[in-house]
Design a protein around this motif. Structure first.
Motif, PDB file in Angstrom:
ATOM      1  N   ILE A  30       0.895  -1.029   0.145  1.00  0.00           N
ATOM      2  CA  ILE A  30       0.083  -0.131   0.240  1.00  0.00           C
ATOM      3  C   ILE A  30       0.896   1.182  -0.019  1.00  0.00           C
ATOM      4  N   HIS A  31       0.842   2.068  -0.985  1.00  0.00           N
ATOM      5  CA  HIS A  31       1.447   3.267  -1.005  1.00  0.00           C
ATOM      6  C   HIS A  31       0.863   4.574  -0.328  1.00  0.00           C
ATOM      7  N   ILE A  32       1.485   4.848   0.817  1.00  0.00           N
ATOM      8  CA  ILE A  32       0.994   5.825   1.786  1.00  0.00           C
ATOM      9  C   ILE A  32       1.426   7.164   1.090  1.00  0.00           C
ATOM     10  N   ASP A  33       2.638   7.208   0.718  1.00  0.00           N
ATOM     11  CA  ASP A  33       3.012   8.553   0.079  1.00  0.00           C
ATOM     12  C   ASP A  33       4.282   8.241  -0.600  1.00  0.00           C
ATOM     13  N   ASP A  34       4.973   9.319  -1.229  1.00  0.00           N
ATOM     14  CA  ASP A  34       6.029   9.144  -2.146  1.00  0.00           C
ATOM     15  C   ASP A  34       7.275   8.492  -1.258  1.00  0.00           C
ATOM     16  N   ASN A  35       7.215   8.566   0.182  1.00  0.00           N
ATOM     17  CA  ASN A  35       8.270   8.056   0.935  1.00  0.00           C
ATOM     18  C   ASN A  35       8.056   6.824   1.663  1.00  0.00           C
ATOM     19  N   VAL A  36       6.895   6.333   1.956  1.00  0.00           N
ATOM     20  CA  VAL A  36       6.475   5.480   2.830  1.00  0.00           C
ATOM     21  C   VAL A  36       5.466   4.482   2.182  1.00  0.00           C
ATOM     22  N   GLN A  37       5.664   3.326   2.245  1.00  0.00           N
ATOM     23  CA  GLN A  37       4.656   1.977   1.674  1.00  0.00           C
ATOM     24  C   GLN A  37       4.719   1.114   2.991  1.00  0.00           C
ATOM     25  N   TYR A  51       4.603  -4.031   7.878  1.00  0.00           N
ATOM     26  CA  TYR A  51       5.737  -3.263   8.051  1.00  0.00           C
ATOM     27  C   TYR A  51       5.773  -2.182   7.150  1.00  0.00           C
ATOM     28  N   PHE A  52       6.889  -1.385   7.235  1.00  0.00           N
ATOM     29  CA  PHE A  52       6.886  -0.157   6.648  1.00  0.00           C
ATOM     30  C   PHE A  52       8.379   0.015   5.655  1.00  0.00           C
ATOM     31  N   THR A  53       8.321   0.510   4.458  1.00  0.00           N
ATOM     32  CA  THR A  53       9.646   0.717   3.795  1.00  0.00           C
ATOM     33  C   THR A  53       9.661   2.196   3.244  1.00  0.00           C
ATOM     34  N   ASN A  54      11.068   2.552   2.969  1.00  0.00           N
ATOM     35  CA  ASN A  54      10.992   3.921   2.419  1.00  0.00           C
ATOM     36  C   ASN A  54      11.088   3.630   0.749  1.00  0.00           C
ATOM     37  N   SER A  55      11.350   4.911   0.203  1.00  0.00           N
ATOM     38  CA  SER A  55      11.197   4.834  -1.334  1.00  0.00           C
ATOM     39  C   SER A  55      12.330   3.805  -1.858  1.00  0.00           C
ATOM     40  N   GLN A  56      13.369   3.577  -1.287  1.00  0.00           N
ATOM     41  CA  GLN A  56      14.350   2.839  -1.799  1.00  0.00           C
ATOM     42  C   GLN A  56      14.065   1.237  -1.301  1.00  0.00           C
ATOM     43  N   GLY A  57      12.844   0.782  -0.892  1.00  0.00           N
ATOM     44  CA  GLY A  57      12.526  -0.586  -0.294  1.00  0.00           C
ATOM     45  C   GLY A  57      13.037  -1.056   0.669  1.00  0.00           C
ATOM     46  N   VAL A  62       8.237   1.538  12.369  1.00  0.00           N
ATOM     47  CA  VAL A  62       6.886   2.203  12.279  1.00  0.00           C
ATOM     48  C   VAL A  62       6.675   3.866  12.301  1.00  0.00           C
ATOM     49  N   PRO A  63       6.142   4.647  11.508  1.00  0.00           N
ATOM     50  CA  PRO A  63       6.067   5.884  11.674  1.00  0.00           C
ATOM     51  C   PRO A  63       5.433   6.357  12.967  1.00  0.00           C
ATOM     52  N   THR A  64       5.801   7.227  13.745  1.00  0.00           N
ATOM     53  CA  THR A  64       5.355   7.764  14.909  1.00  0.00           C
ATOM     54  C   THR A  64       3.757   8.272  14.674  1.00  0.00           C
ATOM     55  N   ASP A  65       3.437   8.484  13.508  1.00  0.00           N
ATOM     56  CA  ASP A  65       1.815   9.118  13.325  1.00  0.00           C
ATOM     57  C   ASP A  65       0.967   7.936  12.651  1.00  0.00           C
ATOM     58  N   ILE A  66       1.555   6.729  12.865  1.00  0.00           N
ATOM     59  CA  ILE A  66       0.608   5.657  12.373  1.00  0.00           C
ATOM     60  C   ILE A  66       0.311   4.761  13.625  1.00  0.00           C
ATOM     61  N   ILE A  67      -1.146   4.322  13.522  1.00  0.00           N
ATOM     62  CA  ILE A  67      -1.433   3.497  14.474  1.00  0.00           C
ATOM     63  C   ILE A  67      -2.317   2.337  13.787  1.00  0.00           C
ATOM     64  N   LEU A  68      -2.328   1.205  14.290  1.00  0.00           N
ATOM     65  CA  LEU A  68      -3.128   0.079  13.676  1.00  0.00           C
ATOM     66  C   LEU A  68      -4.185  -0.385  14.973  1.00  0.00           C
ATOM     67  N   ARG A  69      -5.395  -0.243  14.538  1.00  0.00           N
ATOM     68  CA  ARG A  69      -6.440  -0.381  15.446  1.00  0.00           C
ATOM     69  C   ARG A  69      -7.129  -1.957  15.125  1.00  0.00           C
ATOM     70  N   ASN A  81       9.169  -5.409  16.857  1.00  0.00           N
ATOM     71  CA  ASN A  81      10.366  -5.746  15.832  1.00  0.00           C
ATOM     72  C   ASN A  81       9.770  -4.708  14.773  1.00  0.00           C
ATOM     73  N   ASN A  82       9.466  -3.515  14.774  1.00  0.00           N
ATOM     74  CA  ASN A  82       8.975  -2.503  13.850  1.00  0.00           C
ATOM     75  C   ASN A  82       7.829  -3.032  12.877  1.00  0.00           C
ATOM     76  N   SER A  83       7.071  -3.797  13.539  1.00  0.00           N
ATOM     77  CA  SER A  83       6.013  -4.417  12.801  1.00  0.00           C
ATOM     78  C   SER A  83       4.756  -4.509  13.545  1.00  0.00           C
ATOM     79  N   PHE A  84       3.767  -4.473  12.896  1.00  0.00           N
ATOM     80  CA  PHE A  84       2.294  -4.731  13.641  1.00  0.00           C
ATOM     81  C   PHE A  84       1.891  -6.289  13.276  1.00  0.00           C
TER      82      PHE A  84
END
Length: 114
Positions: A30-37, A51-57, A62-69, A81-84
């Motif tokens: 899921i492409h969240i923005d140009d820098n985060v997937q 988990y989340f990746t940058n534009s280089q893959g 996990v970005p501080t402004d993201i939560i999973l409910r 471990n940097n994942s939900f």
């Protein structure tokens, strides 16, 4: 592992953008923005991780402004471990700055065999 995905579109009505399966090794993107997937990857037949990746893959924290409910008990899921980590029996919503980015809904179904 193959990947599949969609571009996040803001909309009042959320339509299905595809399916993530616990039965194969496809990674859903899921492409969240140009820098985060956000990527959803199967761990076992019952567990997956987001988990989340940058534009280089490369995986990023996990970005501080993201939560999973968890929508069953309306509680935020912890980060490990940097994942939900998610399970197939629960529905989830991922929020960024309080705005829903995407939702994962369990699809209850039966296979009919002759």
């Amino acid at each position: 592992m193959s990947t599949t995905g969609f571009i996040n579109e803001s909309s009042e009505i959320m339509t299905y953008k595809g399916c993530f399966s616990y039965k194969d090794d496809n990674i859903y993107v899921i492409h969240i923005d140009d820098n985060v997937q956000a990527k959803i990857e199967r761990v076992t037949l019952d567990i997956a991780r987001i988990y989340f990746t940058n534009s280089q893959g490369r995986q990023i924290p996990v970005p501080t402004d993201i939560i999973l409910r968890n929508l069953i008990d309306n509680q935020n899921e912890p980060i490990h471990n940097n994942s939900f980590y998610i399970v197939w029996i629960t529905n989830y919503s991922l929020f960024r700055d309080g705005v829903e980015i995407f939702r994962l809904e369990n699809q209850k179904q039966q296979a009919v065999k002759p």
